[in-house]
Design a protein around this motif. Structure first.
Motif, PDB file in Angstrom:
ATOM      1  N   TYR A  25      27.125  84.203  13.112  1.00 29.65           N
ATOM      2  CA  TYR A  25      26.349  84.403  14.334  1.00 29.65           C
ATOM      3  C   TYR A  25      24.902  84.484  13.853  1.00 29.65           C
ATOM      4  CZ  TYR A  25      30.637  85.896  16.712  1.00 29.65           C
ATOM      5  OH  TYR A  25      31.925  85.779  17.431  1.00 29.65           O
ATOM      6  N   GLU A  74      37.124  80.488  13.840  1.00 25.35           N
ATOM      7  CA  GLU A  74      36.208  79.398  13.603  1.00 25.35           C
ATOM      8  C   GLU A  74      36.830  78.118  14.008  1.00 25.35           C
ATOM      9  OE1 GLU A  74      33.149  80.328  12.866  1.00 25.35           O
ATOM     10  OE2 GLU A  74      33.702  82.593  12.431  1.00 25.35           O
ATOM     11  N   SER A 147      26.246  85.297  23.885  1.00 25.77           N
ATOM     12  CA  SER A 147      27.080  84.300  23.273  1.00 25.77           C
ATOM     13  C   SER A 147      26.719  82.877  23.926  1.00 25.77           C
ATOM     14  CB  SER A 147      28.621  84.686  23.462  1.00 25.77           C
ATOM     15  OG  SER A 147      28.788  85.775  22.805  1.00 25.77           O
ATOM     16  N   ARG A 152      28.433  77.810  18.996  1.00 32.58           N
ATOM     17  CA  ARG A 152      29.658  78.172  18.528  1.00 32.58           C
ATOM     18  C   ARG A 152      30.349  77.110  18.025  1.00 32.58           C
ATOM     19  NH1 ARG A 152      30.840  83.597  20.349  1.00 32.58           N
ATOM     20  NH2 ARG A 152      28.917  84.521  20.188  1.00 32.58           N
TER      21      ARG A 152
END
Length: 188
Positions: A25, A74, A147, A152
Motif C-alpha cells: 500500500y 495479492e 482503497s 491494487r
C-alpha cells in the motif's frame, strides 16, 4: 474509552505501516484512513476519546490479514470461494489479536465489523444498518474511499471524484448514507 498515550499510538502507527508495507500500500495509507475516520467521527459528534479509539481501530482494522497467505491477498485474478472465505476471516482474526490487550477493548467492535454492509450482506456476521457499530460504519466508508484511490493488484485506482461517485452510488446498500454524506462534506 481508554485514552491512549501518544507513544502507544505511535507504536500502533508503526505496526500499521508494517502491515501496509507487506501489502505494498502507499506509504501512510493506514494513517490517512485513521486521520480521515477521526475527522468523519468529529463531524458526526464523536467525543475526543471515541475519536482516539476510532483512530486506533482504523490503524488495526486489517491486522488479521497477517494470518492470510500473501498469494491470496495479492492475487490479481478473481478469488476462489475458498480464498474468499480465508480473506473474510481477517476481521475475526484481527479481533482475536486485538482482544489480547485490555487497553484495546473499545476498538474491538470496529475491528470485527468493518466489513459489514449497511444492507446486511457483509461479513463476518451479516449485521445491517444501526446493528453495525458507528465506528465500524465509519471505517468501512473511509477504508473503501482510500482503497478506491489506490492501485491494487486486481484493479487500477480511481480519481477522487470517481471514488466519491462510487461511495454515493453505494450509500444505503454497502455504506451508511449518513457516513457517506459526512465524508463527502469533508473531502469537498
Amino acid at each position: 474509552y481508554v485514552l491512549l498515550h501518544a507513544t502507544d499510538i505511535t507504536t500502533v502507527e508503526a505496526l500499521a505501516a508494517a502491515i501496509d508495507a507487506k501489502h505494498a500500500y502507499p506509504a501512510g495509507h493506514s494513517v490517512e484512513i485513521a486521520r480521515l475516520a477521526s475527522e468523519v467521527g468529529k463531524s458526526m459528534g464523536l467525543s475526543e476519546d471515541e475519536r482516539t479509539s476510532l483512530y486506533v481501530a482504523s490503524l488495526l482494522r486489517d491486522i488479521g490479514q497477517i494470518a492470510i497467505p500473501d498469494n491470496v491477498l495479492e492475487k490479481s485474478e478473481k478469488l476462489s470461494t475458498e480464498e474468499m472465505e480465508q480473506v473474510e476471516q481477517h476481521p475475526v482474526l484481527g479481533h482475536a489479536i486485538v482482544q489480547k490487550s485490555p487497553y484495546m477493548s473499545a476498538m474491538l467492535p470496529a475491528v470485527l465489523y468493518h466489513h459489514e454492509r449497511f444492507d446486511g450482506s457483509g461479513y463476518p456476521e451479516g449485521l445491517a444498518g444501526n446493528q453495525i457499530p458507528l465506528s465500524a460504519r465509519i471505517i468501512s466508508v473511509v477504508d473503501a474511499y482510500q482503497s478506491m484511490m489506490s492501485t491494487r493488484p486486481y484493479r487500477d485506482s480511481l480519481s477522487m471524484q470517481n471514488a466519491q461517485r462510487e461511495l454515493s452510488r453505494l450509500a444505503g446498500t454497502q455504506f451508511d448514507p449518513d457516513v457517506v454524506r459526512a465524508l463527502l462534506e469533508i473531502t469537498k
